[in-house]
Design a protein around this motif. Structure first.
Motif, PDB file in Angstrom:
ATOM      1  N   GLY A 147       0.990  -1.184   0.050  1.00 48.36           N
ATOM      2  CA  GLY A 147      -0.047  -0.022   0.153  1.00 48.36           C
ATOM      3  C   GLY A 147       0.784   1.251  -0.170  1.00 48.36           C
ATOM      4  N   ASP A 148       2.053   0.974  -0.310  1.00 46.88           N
ATOM      5  CA  ASP A 148       3.159   2.289  -0.239  1.00 46.88           C
ATOM      6  C   ASP A 148       3.403   2.769  -1.656  1.00 46.88           C
ATOM      7  OD1 ASP A 148       5.143   3.915   0.365  1.00 46.88           O
ATOM      8  OD2 ASP A 148       6.303   2.861   1.662  1.00 46.88           O
ATOM      9  N   VAL A 149       2.890   3.864  -1.805  1.00 47.87           N
ATOM     10  CA  VAL A 149       3.328   4.242  -3.252  1.00 47.87           C
ATOM     11  C   VAL A 149       4.888   4.354  -3.542  1.00 47.87           C
ATOM     12  CG1 VAL A 149       3.360   6.952  -2.668  1.00 47.87           C
ATOM     13  CG2 VAL A 149       2.483   6.091  -5.009  1.00 47.87           C
ATOM     14  N   ASN A 150       5.740   4.575  -2.394  1.00 46.37           N
ATOM     15  CA  ASN A 150       7.191   4.735  -2.783  1.00 46.37           C
ATOM     16  C   ASN A 150       7.686   3.406  -3.362  1.00 46.37           C
ATOM     17  OD1 ASN A 150       8.055   7.335  -1.709  1.00 46.37           O
ATOM     18  ND2 ASN A 150       7.088   6.288   0.329  1.00 46.37           N
ATOM     19  N   PHE A 151       7.089   2.308  -3.323  1.00 46.93           N
ATOM     20  CA  PHE A 151       7.444   0.951  -3.961  1.00 46.93           C
ATOM     21  C   PHE A 151       7.427   1.341  -5.423  1.00 46.93           C
ATOM     22  CE2 PHE A 151       7.239  -0.394   0.296  1.00 46.93           C
ATOM     23  CZ  PHE A 151       8.250  -1.509   0.291  1.00 46.93           C
ATOM     24  N   MET A 152       6.333   2.074  -5.869  1.00 50.24           N
ATOM     25  CA  MET A 152       6.190   2.334  -7.217  1.00 50.24           C
ATOM     26  C   MET A 152       7.579   3.156  -7.682  1.00 50.24           C
ATOM     27  SD  MET A 152       3.839   5.156  -9.530  1.00 50.24           S
ATOM     28  CE  MET A 152       4.763   6.278  -8.585  1.00 50.24           C
ATOM     29  N   LEU A 153       7.926   3.953  -6.939  1.00 52.80           N
ATOM     30  CA  LEU A 153       9.040   4.784  -7.447  1.00 52.80           C
ATOM     31  C   LEU A 153      10.502   4.017  -7.334  1.00 52.80           C
ATOM     32  CD1 LEU A 153       8.412   8.152  -5.355  1.00 52.80           C
ATOM     33  CD2 LEU A 153       8.010   7.738  -7.977  1.00 52.80           C
ATOM     34  N   ALA A 154      10.415   3.060  -6.361  1.00 53.15           N
ATOM     35  CA  ALA A 154      11.580   2.153  -6.180  1.00 53.15           C
ATOM     36  C   ALA A 154      11.832   1.244  -7.434  1.00 53.15           C
ATOM     37  CB  ALA A 154      11.310   1.240  -4.955  1.00 53.15           C
ATOM     38  N   ALA A 155      10.771   0.839  -8.056  1.00 56.33           N
ATOM     39  CA  ALA A 155      10.621   0.104  -9.405  1.00 56.33           C
ATOM     40  C   ALA A 155      11.031   0.798 -10.318  1.00 56.33           C
ATOM     41  CB  ALA A 155       9.298  -0.414  -9.562  1.00 56.33           C
ATOM     42  N   TYR A 156      10.391   2.156 -10.586  1.00 51.59           N
ATOM     43  CA  TYR A 156      11.012   3.110 -11.485  1.00 51.59           C
ATOM     44  C   TYR A 156      12.443   3.547 -11.613  1.00 51.59           C
ATOM     45  CZ  TYR A 156      11.847   7.688 -13.799  1.00 51.59           C
ATOM     46  OH  TYR A 156      12.119   8.703 -14.458  1.00 51.59           O
ATOM     47  N   TYR A 157      13.018   3.887 -10.386  1.00 49.36           N
ATOM     48  CA  TYR A 157      14.462   3.986 -10.348  1.00 49.36           C
ATOM     49  C   TYR A 157      15.252   2.862 -10.504  1.00 49.36           C
ATOM     50  CZ  TYR A 157      13.500   8.680  -8.560  1.00 49.36           C
ATOM     51  OH  TYR A 157      12.841  10.040  -8.531  1.00 49.36           O
ATOM     52  N   ALA A 158      14.848   1.761 -10.385  1.00 46.30           N
ATOM     53  CA  ALA A 158      15.726   0.407 -10.544  1.00 46.30           C
ATOM     54  C   ALA A 158      15.713   0.540 -11.957  1.00 46.30           C
ATOM     55  CB  ALA A 158      14.868  -0.800  -9.890  1.00 46.30           C
ATOM     56  N   PHE A 159      14.532   0.587 -12.765  1.00 48.41           N
ATOM     57  CA  PHE A 159      14.807   0.299 -14.231  1.00 48.41           C
ATOM     58  C   PHE A 159      15.702   1.576 -14.873  1.00 48.41           C
ATOM     59  CE2 PHE A 159      13.004   0.887 -18.623  1.00 48.41           C
ATOM     60  CZ  PHE A 159      13.441  -0.380 -18.874  1.00 48.41           C
ATOM     61  N   GLU A 160      15.590   2.713 -14.165  1.00 46.46           N
ATOM     62  CA  GLU A 160      16.484   3.891 -14.598  1.00 46.46           C
ATOM     63  C   GLU A 160      17.850   3.417 -14.419  1.00 46.46           C
ATOM     64  OE1 GLU A 160      15.453   6.924 -16.084  1.00 46.46           O
ATOM     65  OE2 GLU A 160      13.643   5.574 -16.537  1.00 46.46           O
ATOM     66  N   ASP A 161      18.089   2.865 -13.273  1.00 46.10           N
ATOM     67  CA  ASP A 161      19.257   2.291 -13.086  1.00 46.10           C
ATOM     68  C   ASP A 161      19.879   1.252 -13.976  1.00 46.10           C
ATOM     69  OD1 ASP A 161      19.592   4.238 -10.901  1.00 46.10           O
ATOM     70  OD2 ASP A 161      19.217   2.548  -9.420  1.00 46.10           O
ATOM     71  N   VAL A 162      19.079   0.431 -14.435  1.00 43.34           N
ATOM     72  CA  VAL A 162      19.222  -0.691 -15.486  1.00 43.34           C
ATOM     73  C   VAL A 162      19.595   0.091 -16.953  1.00 43.34           C
ATOM     74  CG1 VAL A 162      18.204  -2.501 -17.139  1.00 43.34           C
ATOM     75  CG2 VAL A 162      17.767  -2.325 -14.527  1.00 43.34           C
ATOM     76  N   LYS A 163      18.962   0.947 -17.377  1.00 42.81           N
ATOM     77  CA  LYS A 163      19.203   1.777 -18.387  1.00 42.81           C
ATOM     78  C   LYS A 163      20.670   2.284 -18.358  1.00 42.81           C
ATOM     79  CE  LYS A 163      15.137   4.308 -18.653  1.00 42.81           C
ATOM     80  NZ  LYS A 163      14.306   5.136 -19.077  1.00 42.81           N
ATOM     81  N   MET A 164      21.063   2.871 -17.250  1.00 41.93           N
ATOM     82  CA  MET A 164      22.359   3.262 -17.123  1.00 41.93           C
ATOM     83  C   MET A 164      23.559   2.304 -17.001  1.00 41.93           C
ATOM     84  SD  MET A 164      23.873   6.312 -14.291  1.00 41.93           S
ATOM     85  CE  MET A 164      23.886   4.915 -13.086  1.00 41.93           C
ATOM     86  N   LEU A 165      23.393   1.307 -16.093  1.00 40.99           N
ATOM     87  CA  LEU A 165      24.486   0.387 -15.736  1.00 40.99           C
ATOM     88  C   LEU A 165      24.368  -0.956 -16.901  1.00 40.99           C
ATOM     89  CD1 LEU A 165      23.846   0.630 -11.931  1.00 40.99           C
ATOM     90  CD2 LEU A 165      25.561   1.718 -13.545  1.00 40.99           C
TER      91      LEU A 165
END
Length: 414
Positions: free
Chosen positions: A351-369
């Protein structure tokens, strides 16, 4: 032997290897990360103590926790000739000598991984590992898993560095966990770097190593290891050029995410491959720690349709339905890959919307790394199932809802 005595003996037998590791006078010392991981694997979910055995088992664990801390601290103090009478002090920022703010042009070639390759050698092949959310793991081989792994677990354990995470329950009584602590140990390496320790916890994402420094110490190639703060309290990046490695650590909401880019040669630089069985970034999570979240996701969709057709059920104030969770995740993750599915799973279980941001930033890191841009998105379920563990296609939806209840207790009101 009675059932209670047998169960207690089994519980004590499970912690015996860790106990023996703590006392080298009893047996030869073993690697603490491996011992700790084996302990958690042995005691997580596979053995449930009855009411009558629990006090003895808890007492043994309490003794183990006390003696491990006391013995470990005594050993470290003896190794470094520390006085038990003090004094102690807080780490202080070190002042770098003039001209050391940038990497030295005369830094040894061995302290720059790519430069140390001979011109006729092929370029190094880089791999990626990431951990985020509840928690979801992408290994160096692009295997994607959702795991329980409560407690302390090693992500990386090779000749150059160790990374360990601690995962704690997100909600009381829930099996959902997330990373609350991260420790990275960079081992001393030739004339490049001294040993350095980085540690982050919930609400504490420092922009320096534990000793207050921001580089690799006093050696000639010290600036081949540097820590940079990208966003205060939210995002740091560590460049370890001497091993061609980039690490990204974020705090998203209360919890931490981890991502790394590392050459295959460094990934596989281990002296004892038998001791790497629970090195999560390389081997993945143990089978008994894996969660088939795609099956649970199907249950979530089924349960959501049942709600629309039947009477409304009480829900927590922050609860998402399957429809609202998918809509929310599409705001940041338009491609319905495993990162999107992880986002939906996490919103429904926490129920924590921050977990959506965690998934988003995880994918942003994939794109970079990630070195292979064709493998950024993952779609296939990669949970390793033992023979006979695959659910039959005719299993009733009610059973999937029951499985979902294990992760999300507020849905178990039917």
């Amino acid at each position: 032997m009675g059932r209670g005595a047998g169960s207690t003996a089994l519980g004590l037998f499970q912690i015996l290897p860790v106990f023996l590791c703590i006392f080298p006078s009893v047996t030869s010392p073993c690697k603490i990360l491996k011992c700790n991981s084996e302990f958690w694997a042995a005691t997580s979910g596979s053995h449930h103590l009855g009411t009558e055995e629990a006090p003895e088992f808890c007492t043994a664990l309490g003794d183990l926790a006390y003696h491990s801390a006391a013995h470990g601290i005594d050993d470290l103090m003896a190794q470094h000739n520390c006085s038990k009478d003090g004094p102690t002090s807080q780490p202080r920022l070190r002042t770098l000598p003039p001209g050391d703010s940038q990497e030295r042009s005369d830094s040894p070639e061995i302290c720059h991984y790519e430069k140390s390759f001979h011109k006729h050698s092929a370029a190094p092949n880089y791999t990626h590992c990431g951990l985020f959310g509840d928690p979801h793991l992408r290994t160096f081989t692009d295997t994607f898993q959702t795991c329980k792994v409560q407690g302390a677990w090693p992500l990386i354990d090779n000749n150059y560095l160790n990374v360990q995470v601690t995962n704690t329950p997100v909600l009381p009584g829930s099996t959902a966990t997330a990373t609350s602590k991260l420790t990275i140990i960079f081992k001393s390496f030739q004339e490049c770097v001294d040993q350095k320790v980085y540690q982050a916890e919930m609400d504490e994402l420092p922009a320096a190593f534990a000793d207050g420094s921001k580089n690799g110490g006093d050696k000639h190639g010290a600036n081949s290891l540097k820590i940079t703060e990208k966003v205060s309290g939210q995002h740091i990046e560590i460049q370890a050029k001497y091993i061609g490695t980039t690490i990204v650590v974020r705090q998203v909401g209360r919890y931490l995410t981890f991502a790394v880019r590392m050459p295959e040669e460094v990934v596989n630089a281990v002296e004892d491959r038998d001791s790497q069985g629970l090195y999560l970034c390389l081997r993945g999570c143990p089978l008994n720690q894996q969660i088939d979240f795609q099956t649970i996701r199907s249950a979530q969709a089924t349960e959501g349709r049942a709600r629309r057709k039947g009477p409304s059920l009480p829900a927590s104030p922050e609860a998402f339905t399957y429809e609202t969770a998918t809509a929310k995740c599409r705001e940041k993750l338009p491609v319905e890959d495993l990162y999107f599915q992880s986002c939906v799973f996490d919103l429904l279980t926490t129920g924590d919307v921050n977990f959506m941001l965690a998934a988003y930033y995880a994918f942003e890191d994939v794109k970079m790394l990630h070195s292979n841009k064709d493998k950024l998105h993952l779609y296939e379920r990669t949970r390793d199932l033992a023979p006979g563990n695959t659910a039959p296609s005719g299993t009733p939806p009610a059973l999937w809802v029951a499985l979902l209840c294990l992760s999300q207790s507020w849905l178990c009101l039917l």
